[in-house]
Scaffold this motif. Structure first.
Motif, short mmCIF file in Angstrom:
data_model
loop_
_atom_site.label_atom_id
_atom_site.label_comp_id
_atom_site.label_asym_id
_atom_site.label_seq_id
_atom_site.Cartn_x
_atom_site.Cartn_y
_atom_site.Cartn_z
N PHE A 139 -22.67 13.43 -6.81
CA PHE A 139 -21.32 13.47 -6.27
C PHE A 139 -21.11 12.30 -5.33
O PHE A 139 -21.92 12.01 -4.46
CB PHE A 139 -21.08 14.79 -5.53
N GLU A 140 -20.00 11.63 -5.50
CA GLU A 140 -19.66 10.48 -4.68
C GLU A 140 -18.28 10.67 -4.09
O GLU A 140 -17.31 10.89 -4.81
CB GLU A 140 -19.69 9.20 -5.54
N SER A 141 -18.19 10.59 -2.77
CA SER A 141 -16.91 10.76 -2.12
C SER A 141 -16.00 9.58 -2.44
O SER A 141 -16.45 8.46 -2.70
CB SER A 141 -17.11 10.86 -0.60
N ALA A 142 -14.71 9.85 -2.43
CA ALA A 142 -13.74 8.79 -2.68
C ALA A 142 -12.42 9.17 -2.02
O ALA A 142 -12.05 10.34 -1.96
CB ALA A 142 -13.55 8.57 -4.18
N LEU A 143 -11.72 8.16 -1.53
CA LEU A 143 -10.41 8.37 -0.94
C LEU A 143 -9.37 8.55 -2.04
O LEU A 143 -9.38 7.83 -3.04
CB LEU A 143 -10.03 7.17 -0.07
N VAL A 144 -8.49 9.53 -1.84
CA VAL A 144 -7.40 9.79 -2.79
C VAL A 144 -6.08 9.51 -2.07
O VAL A 144 -5.81 10.05 -1.00
CB VAL A 144 -7.43 11.25 -3.28
N VAL A 145 -5.27 8.66 -2.67
CA VAL A 145 -4.00 8.24 -2.07
C VAL A 145 -2.86 8.62 -3.00
O VAL A 145 -2.92 8.34 -4.20
CB VAL A 145 -3.97 6.73 -1.80
N GLU A 146 -1.84 9.25 -2.45
CA GLU A 146 -0.68 9.63 -3.24
C GLU A 146 0.57 9.29 -2.46
O GLU A 146 0.83 9.85 -1.39
CB GLU A 146 -0.73 11.14 -3.52
N GLY A 147 1.34 8.33 -2.96
CA GLY A 147 2.52 7.92 -2.22
C GLY A 147 3.60 7.35 -3.10
O GLY A 147 3.34 6.43 -3.88
N THR A 148 4.80 7.90 -2.98
CA THR A 148 5.97 7.37 -3.67
C THR A 148 7.06 7.16 -2.63
O THR A 148 7.55 8.12 -2.05
CB THR A 148 6.46 8.32 -4.76
N ILE A 149 7.40 5.92 -2.39
CA ILE A 149 8.48 5.58 -1.48
C ILE A 149 9.74 5.38 -2.31
O ILE A 149 9.70 4.76 -3.37
CB ILE A 149 8.15 4.29 -0.69
N THR A 150 10.85 5.91 -1.85
CA THR A 150 12.06 5.91 -2.66
C THR A 150 13.23 5.24 -1.93
O THR A 150 13.12 4.87 -0.75
CB THR A 150 12.47 7.34 -3.05
N ASN A 151 14.34 5.15 -2.63
CA ASN A 151 15.58 4.62 -2.06
C ASN A 151 16.41 5.70 -1.38
O ASN A 151 17.58 5.49 -1.09
CB ASN A 151 16.41 3.91 -3.13
N GLU A 152 15.81 6.85 -1.13
CA GLU A 152 16.45 7.90 -0.34
C GLU A 152 16.21 7.60 1.14
O GLU A 152 15.08 7.29 1.54
CB GLU A 152 15.86 9.27 -0.65
N PHE A 153 17.25 7.72 1.96
CA PHE A 153 17.08 7.53 3.39
C PHE A 153 16.49 8.81 3.97
O PHE A 153 17.18 9.82 4.09
CB PHE A 153 18.41 7.20 4.07
N LYS A 154 15.23 8.77 4.29
CA LYS A 154 14.54 9.97 4.75
C LYS A 154 13.21 9.57 5.38
O LYS A 154 12.83 8.38 5.38
CB LYS A 154 14.27 10.92 3.57
N ASN A 155 12.52 10.54 5.93
CA ASN A 155 11.15 10.32 6.38
C ASN A 155 10.25 10.33 5.15
O ASN A 155 10.07 11.36 4.52
CB ASN A 155 10.72 11.40 7.38
N GLN A 156 9.72 9.18 4.81
CA GLN A 156 8.88 9.05 3.63
C GLN A 156 7.50 9.66 3.89
O GLN A 156 7.09 9.82 5.04
CB GLN A 156 8.76 7.58 3.23
N VAL A 157 6.80 10.00 2.82
CA VAL A 157 5.53 10.74 2.95
C VAL A 157 4.43 10.08 2.14
O VAL A 157 4.64 9.65 1.00
CB VAL A 157 5.70 12.20 2.47
#
Length: 387
Positions: free
Chosen positions: A25-43
């Motif tokens: 088993f090897e640890s790994a960073l998982v990144v999930e991000g979708t920035i949109t054209n909606e005016f909002k607090n992005q996640v």
């Protein structure tokens, strides 16, 4: 939201996680991000892969997360619960290049490829029609749209569905017991009408690249006419993300892997990279994709009677809603006496009141979900709901 891990990785959707474990088993960073054209607090979501015996992904806390655009503007994110949220709301602007930057609490730094906002193409409409698909009659929900510039081409969809539930054997009264006696009183909360909400838990992508024009007529959801969720009133909120080729390829590959055996398939091709890399170690495995997508959305409502007039409703959530008769007495010599069973089931709330003949100590009960929808749903009316 989709997070995918493989080899010693995880395929993780909105509601399900699949973990694969090997001896190394090897640890790994998982990144999930979708920035949109909606005016909002992005996640942005950060986690670590997890092994089969673990309960779920490990949130990567204590990281410094920000976006950097090609004009030198930084958009800082802060840790909130199990996500990173932009401190101030903003929207992706056409023509700007955005890059995701991450530094973990251990001091490891990561960067994404630069991404630009995709074509802003809106959904024209969402339709619901009665169709037969693979031999099953039901409601086909289609997304329709058109890009006259022929530049959108790659689409990803998410949806959230909400539906009204009405308990078919509801009565305005309820039964309680003190262990020996049974009491009937008016209910004090709404238990007849409820509303459930569920999000899509699969990767839904579509391409018009092989077509002569960038026109979408895409089946985003099919619901059997025997599914109780459409028995009364139903709404679906569809979000359409315009992707670039790299993002589309990434998500399509994840979908194809998961639907054909996924992480447990003997044909697993090896580690599947996204567009995020370690700044110090190019060989380090990093999972996920950062994209900047134009998004549009549309909501529709329909009633079962609108599409299936004069037809019987689909089977209810609880398959057995037969009325059960109990005589509240404790004479062991009398087989009609079921007082102990009745009071026990009232006490554990596995039976709900339907009617009674108290003079004869007869109580007519149903399985609890048949008379109280709050046992599996919510009696809170959603803020967006329209009857």
């Amino acid at each position: 939201m989709i997070t995918i891990f493989f080899l010693a990785l995880v395929l993780n959707s909105c509601t399900e996680q699949y973990a694969f474990k090997n001896g190394d088993f090897e640890s790994a960073l998982v990144v999930e991000g979708t920035i949109t054209n909606e005016f909002k607090n992005q996640v942005i979501r950060l986690s670590q892969v997890f092994q089969l015996e673990e309960t779920g992904p490990k949130f990567e806390s204590g990281a410094n997360v920000y976006l950097l655009d090609d004009q030198g503007t930084e958009y800082q994110f802060e840790e909130q619960d199990t996500v990173y949220t932009s401190i101030t709301p903003f929207k992706a602007e056409p023509g700007k290049k955005y890059q995701l930057k991450i530094t973990t609490k251990e001091g490891k730094s990561y960067s994404s490829d630069q991404q630009t906002l995709t074509t802003e193409t809106k959904i024209d409409n969402v339709t619901a029609t009665v169709e037969t698909v693979n031999g099953q009659r039901g409601v086909q929900i289609n997304v329709n749209g058109y890009d006259p510039t022929n530049t959108s081409k790659y689409y990803r969809y998410e949806y959230t569905e909400t539906y009204k539930i009405i308990a078919p054997m509801w009565d305005f009264r309820q039964t309680t017991t003190n262990g020996t006696s049974i009491f009937i009183s008016p209910r004090t909360k709404e238990t007849k009408t409820c509303y459930s909400t569920k999000k899509s838990d699969e990767i839904i992508v579509n391409s018009t690249n092989s077509l002569s024009e960038d026109r979408v007529h895409f089946p985003v959801r099919f619901i059997s006419d025997q599914n109780y969720i459409i028995s009364h009133r139903y709404t679906i909120f569809v979000k359409q993300y315009i992707q670039n080729l790299a993002a589309y390829t990434f998500y399509k590959t994840l979908r194809d892997l998961s639907s054909s055996g996924g992480v447990l398939s003997p044909k697993q091709p090896g580690f599947f990279y996204g567009n995020i890399k370690s700044d110090e170690n190019p060989d380090e495995k990093v999972i996920g994709f950062f994209e900047v997508s134009a998004v549009s959305s549309e909501r529709i409502y329909f009633n079962y009677a609108d599409l299936f007039p004069n037809e019987p409703l689909p089977p209810y959530y609880e398959s057995n809603c037969d009325i059960q008769e109990f005589k509240n007495c404790d004479d062991s010599e009398n087989p009609e006496c079921k007082g102990a069973i009745l009071r026990s089931r009232i006490n554990t709330y596995t039976l709900a009141h339907y009617s009674a003949n108290e003079a004869q100590s007869l109580y007519y009960m149903v399985n609890t979900p048949c008379g109280d929808c709050t046992t599996f749903s919510s009696n809170i009316v959603p803020s967006f709901w329209i009857d």
